[in-house]
Each structure stands twice: as C-alpha cells, then as structure tokens.
Design a protein around this motif. Structure first.
Motif, mmCIF file in Angstrom:
data_model
loop_
_atom_site.group_PDB
_atom_site.id
_atom_site.type_symbol
_atom_site.label_atom_id
_atom_site.label_comp_id
_atom_site.label_asym_id
_atom_site.label_seq_id
_atom_site.Cartn_x
_atom_site.Cartn_y
_atom_site.Cartn_z
ATOM 1 N N GLU A 160 33.200 33.958 131.025
ATOM 2 C CA GLU A 160 31.987 33.185 131.311
ATOM 3 C C GLU A 160 32.005 31.855 130.571
ATOM 4 N N CYS A 161 32.517 31.870 129.338
ATOM 5 C CA CYS A 161 32.630 30.625 128.575
ATOM 6 C C CYS A 161 33.590 29.652 129.265
ATOM 7 N N LEU A 162 34.691 30.173 129.769
ATOM 8 C CA LEU A 162 35.644 29.328 130.488
ATOM 9 C C LEU A 162 35.001 28.728 131.737
ATOM 10 N N ARG A 163 34.246 29.559 132.451
ATOM 11 C CA ARG A 163 33.579 29.060 133.662
ATOM 12 C C ARG A 163 32.534 28.000 133.314
ATOM 13 N N GLU A 164 31.778 28.244 132.241
ATOM 14 C CA GLU A 164 30.762 27.275 131.843
ATOM 15 C C GLU A 164 31.406 25.979 131.365
ATOM 16 N N ARG A 165 32.495 26.093 130.617
ATOM 17 C CA ARG A 165 33.170 24.887 130.149
ATOM 18 C C ARG A 165 33.722 24.070 131.315
ATOM 19 N N SER A 166 34.316 24.755 132.279
ATOM 20 C CA SER A 166 34.852 24.057 133.459
ATOM 21 C C SER A 166 33.730 23.407 134.255
ATOM 22 N N TRP A 167 32.633 24.147 134.439
ATOM 23 C CA TRP A 167 31.518 23.603 135.220
ATOM 24 C C TRP A 167 30.889 22.399 134.515
ATOM 25 N N THR A 168 30.680 22.497 133.210
ATOM 26 C CA THR A 168 30.053 21.380 132.497
ATOM 27 C C THR A 168 30.956 20.146 132.471
ATOM 28 N N ASN A 169 32.280 20.367 132.430
ATOM 29 C CA ASN A 169 33.194 19.206 132.510
ATOM 30 C C ASN A 169 33.020 18.473 133.835
ATOM 31 N N VAL A 208 16.213 10.327 132.079
ATOM 32 C CA VAL A 208 16.456 11.708 132.512
ATOM 33 C C VAL A 208 17.943 12.003 132.529
ATOM 34 N N PHE A 209 18.724 11.076 133.061
ATOM 35 C CA PHE A 209 20.176 11.270 133.117
ATOM 36 C C PHE A 209 20.774 11.368 131.716
ATOM 37 N N ASN A 210 20.291 10.528 130.821
ATOM 38 C CA ASN A 210 20.792 10.570 129.442
ATOM 39 C C ASN A 210 20.478 11.912 128.777
ATOM 40 N N GLY A 211 19.250 12.390 129.027
ATOM 41 C CA GLY A 211 18.868 13.675 128.456
ATOM 42 C C GLY A 211 19.708 14.813 129.032
ATOM 43 N N GLU A 212 19.958 14.753 130.334
ATOM 44 C CA GLU A 212 20.762 15.790 130.970
ATOM 45 C C GLU A 212 22.202 15.740 130.465
ATOM 46 N N ARG A 213 22.685 14.533 130.252
ATOM 47 C CA ARG A 213 24.048 14.367 129.743
ATOM 48 C C ARG A 213 24.188 15.003 128.362
ATOM 49 N N GLU A 214 23.187 14.827 127.514
ATOM 50 C CA GLU A 214 23.219 15.426 126.185
ATOM 51 C C GLU A 214 23.214 16.956 126.271
ATOM 52 N N LYS A 215 22.422 17.500 127.200
ATOM 53 C CA LYS A 215 22.382 18.955 127.372
ATOM 54 C C LYS A 215 23.736 19.486 127.837
ATOM 55 N N LEU A 216 24.360 18.758 128.752
ATOM 56 C CA LEU A 216 25.656 19.183 129.257
ATOM 57 C C LEU A 216 26.721 19.113 128.167
ATOM 58 N N GLN A 217 26.679 18.052 127.381
ATOM 59 C CA GLN A 217 27.650 17.922 126.288
ATOM 60 C C GLN A 217 27.476 19.040 125.269
ATOM 61 N N GLN A 218 26.227 19.373 124.954
ATOM 62 C CA GLN A 218 25.962 20.433 123.987
ATOM 63 C C GLN A 218 26.413 21.781 124.543
ATOM 64 N N ALA A 219 26.125 22.016 125.817
ATOM 65 C CA ALA A 219 26.548 23.273 126.445
ATOM 66 C C ALA A 219 28.072 23.372 126.477
ATOM 67 N N ASN A 220 28.732 22.264 126.722
ATOM 68 C CA ASN A 220 30.194 22.251 126.748
ATOM 69 C C ASN A 220 30.758 22.575 125.372
ATOM 70 N N ARG A 221 30.167 21.995 124.342
ATOM 71 C CA ARG A 221 30.608 22.283 122.968
ATOM 72 C C ARG A 221 30.348 23.738 122.609
ATOM 73 N N ASN A 222 29.162 24.238 122.987
ATOM 74 C CA ASN A 222 28.823 25.630 122.673
ATOM 75 C C ASN A 222 29.787 26.600 123.352
ATOM 76 N N ALA A 223 30.120 26.307 124.605
ATOM 77 C CA ALA A 223 31.045 27.176 125.333
ATOM 78 C C ALA A 223 32.421 27.167 124.671
ATOM 79 N N GLY A 224 32.865 25.985 124.241
ATOM 80 C CA GLY A 224 34.159 25.885 123.578
ATOM 81 C C GLY A 224 34.181 26.610 122.244
ATOM 82 N N GLU A 225 33.094 26.477 121.486
ATOM 83 C CA GLU A 225 33.021 27.147 120.186
ATOM 84 C C GLU A 225 32.977 28.669 120.347
#
Length: 283
Positions: A160-169, A208-225
C-alpha cells in the motif's frame, strides 16, 4: 579398373533401387496402412497433449485468480504473488510463478520481479485446493504468508505504501502542471481588463493548489518513511520478529489515502472550473 568399379557400383545401386521400388509396389497396401496408422497415432497423441494443455491451463488460471497479490516469502525476500502462467511446449509444460518482492537498491526501495519456473504437480487436482496449492508452491520455494502473521500484515502495508508513493508522485506531477498554468494565467491577467476581474479567484485557486501540493508532498514522504520502517522490520531475523508484534492498523490507515485521492480529485475539478472561467472571459 577404377571406371569398371564405378560402373559396377552404379549398376548395383540401380538394381537395388529397382528392387526396392518393386517391393514397395508389390506391398503398397501394407505401406499405406502403416502410414495411416502412424498418422492416426500422431493425431491421437497430439489430441491428448492438447487436452492435457487445456485442462492444466484451466487449473492454472483458477489458481492464478486465487493467489493474485497474496503475500509470500521467496527465500529471504518478502513480497506478493503477481501471477501464475502456463508456459513451455505441449510435451514439457511448466508453470511460471511471477512474484514481486520488496528490494532495496541503495537508498531506493521498490519491488523486483522474480520468475520461478515449476513443474506442474503430479496430481493436477492439487491446484484446486488452497492447501494443495500452498504445498506445491512451498515445494518450489514460495511460502504463502498466513493472514494473521505480522509478516503478512507488514507486506500488505508495504504494498500500500508503494502504491501511495507511486500515486502521489504522479499527482505531484499533475498538480505542478496545474500550478504552472494558473501562474501563467495570473501573469497574463495583470493589466488585461478581460482577465483582471478573475484575479482574486485565480489567486484563491493558486492557494488551493499550493495547499494540495504540500499535502501530497507530506503523504509521499510519509509513505516513503513507512516503507523504510516496514522493510527494516521484515529484515529482522525470523526468530526476533514475533517479539516486535505491534498494531499495523494504527500505523497505516487506508482511509487516509482515500481522503487524499478525493481531495486531489476536487482540486482537478476546481482547475477545470478556472479554465472554463478564463475561456468564457476571453470569448
């Protein structure tokens, strides 16, 4: 003398050829029947091999559906069974078991495709039962993980982490493209009476886009960690892993990923609305 010998050899060969032809003509019915029998035997053998192939193909297809994405262990690596495929020719059929195992290439964590070629079980119906299929796979070095084991939970969470990381990228690439278009539109809107009225809405959209971008970046980092932690956990010796039992449900929440997908979908819809607004003002 040599010419005489060659002549004799040629004559003998001709006589033998005529004798053989005469033999065939005399017993042509026997040869015809023998030829037909051979063709019939070949046809029956081919039909049996083809029937065997069809029956085994059906069993392999059914087994493939039952073990698709099933967590497993291949030697010292953990992953999932991706597919079972029938391969080889009619006389030497094989079953290729393709697994995707977790692997670390330097600092990058991902999956590696491993193909293991196995002989079909002697008792073909063994593929129909869960225990029979599991035993056959285990004999080939592929051990399915039980649902309640910590290893099984860790592998599912890692996938699931791999899928989330791929999707967020991919989502980050999309959101960056949207931001660039919006920034370009804002630049054009300044001093353009056709677009200046939309500047507040465009700026709001950019926020809104900037806020969404931050959420995606955080989710990507969380998935990687989390992926790194799970990989390290699965790298611990088997005898120690049971001592490290913990609640994976608290560490990994699938609903969080669903919420992220929904939020991103709403942002894409918002971008379509802004684009339509710009087109209407320029029309």
């Amino acid at each position: 003398m040599a010419q005489q010998n060659n002549g004799c050899a040629t004559g003998c060969g001709t006589l033998l050829g005529l004798a053989a032809l005469g033999f065939v003509l005399a017993y042509w019915q026997v040869f015809l029947i023998a030829g037909l029998l051979i063709l019939a035997i070949v046809a029956v053998v081919y039909a049996l091999l083809l029937q065997n192939h069809r029956q085994l193909q059906a069993l392999v297809d059914d087994a493939d559906r039952r073990v698709h994405q099933a967590p497993c262990q291949v030697k010292e690596s953990f992953g999932v069974i991706h597919s079972l495929k029938l391969a080889g020719d009619l006389q030497a059929l094989r079953v290729e078991v393709i697994c995707c195992t977790l692997t670390a290439n330097g600092k990058t964590l991902g999956t590696e495709e491993v193909c293991i070629s196995l002989s079909p079980p002697a008792a073909r119906l063994q593929l129909r039962s869960a225990s029979g299929l599991a035993n056959w796979l285990r004999g080939g070095g592929i051990a399915q993980l039980t649902d309640l084991s910590v290893e099984c939970k860790a592998v599912k969470a890692a996938m699931e982490c791999l899928r989330e990381r791929s999707w967020t990228n991919k989502a980050l690439g999309k959101i960056d493209g949207l931001r660039t278009s919006l920034i370009d539109t804002l630049a054009k809107a300044k001093g353009n009476e056709l677009l200046e009225g939309a500047i507040p809405q465009l700026q709001q959209g950019l926020d809104v886009f900037n806020g969404e971008r931050e959420k995606l970046q955080q989710a990507n980092r969380n998935a990687g960690e989390m992926l790194r932690k799970l990989h390290d956990f699965l790298s611990v010796p088997e005898g120690i892993r049971p001592i490290l039992n913990f609640d994976f449900d608290q560490l990994f929440d699938p609903q969080r990923f669903s919420d992220l997908e929904q939020s991103f979908s709403e942002v894409v819809v918002l971008n379509d609305a802004f684009r339509q607004l710009s087109e209407d003002r320029l029309a």
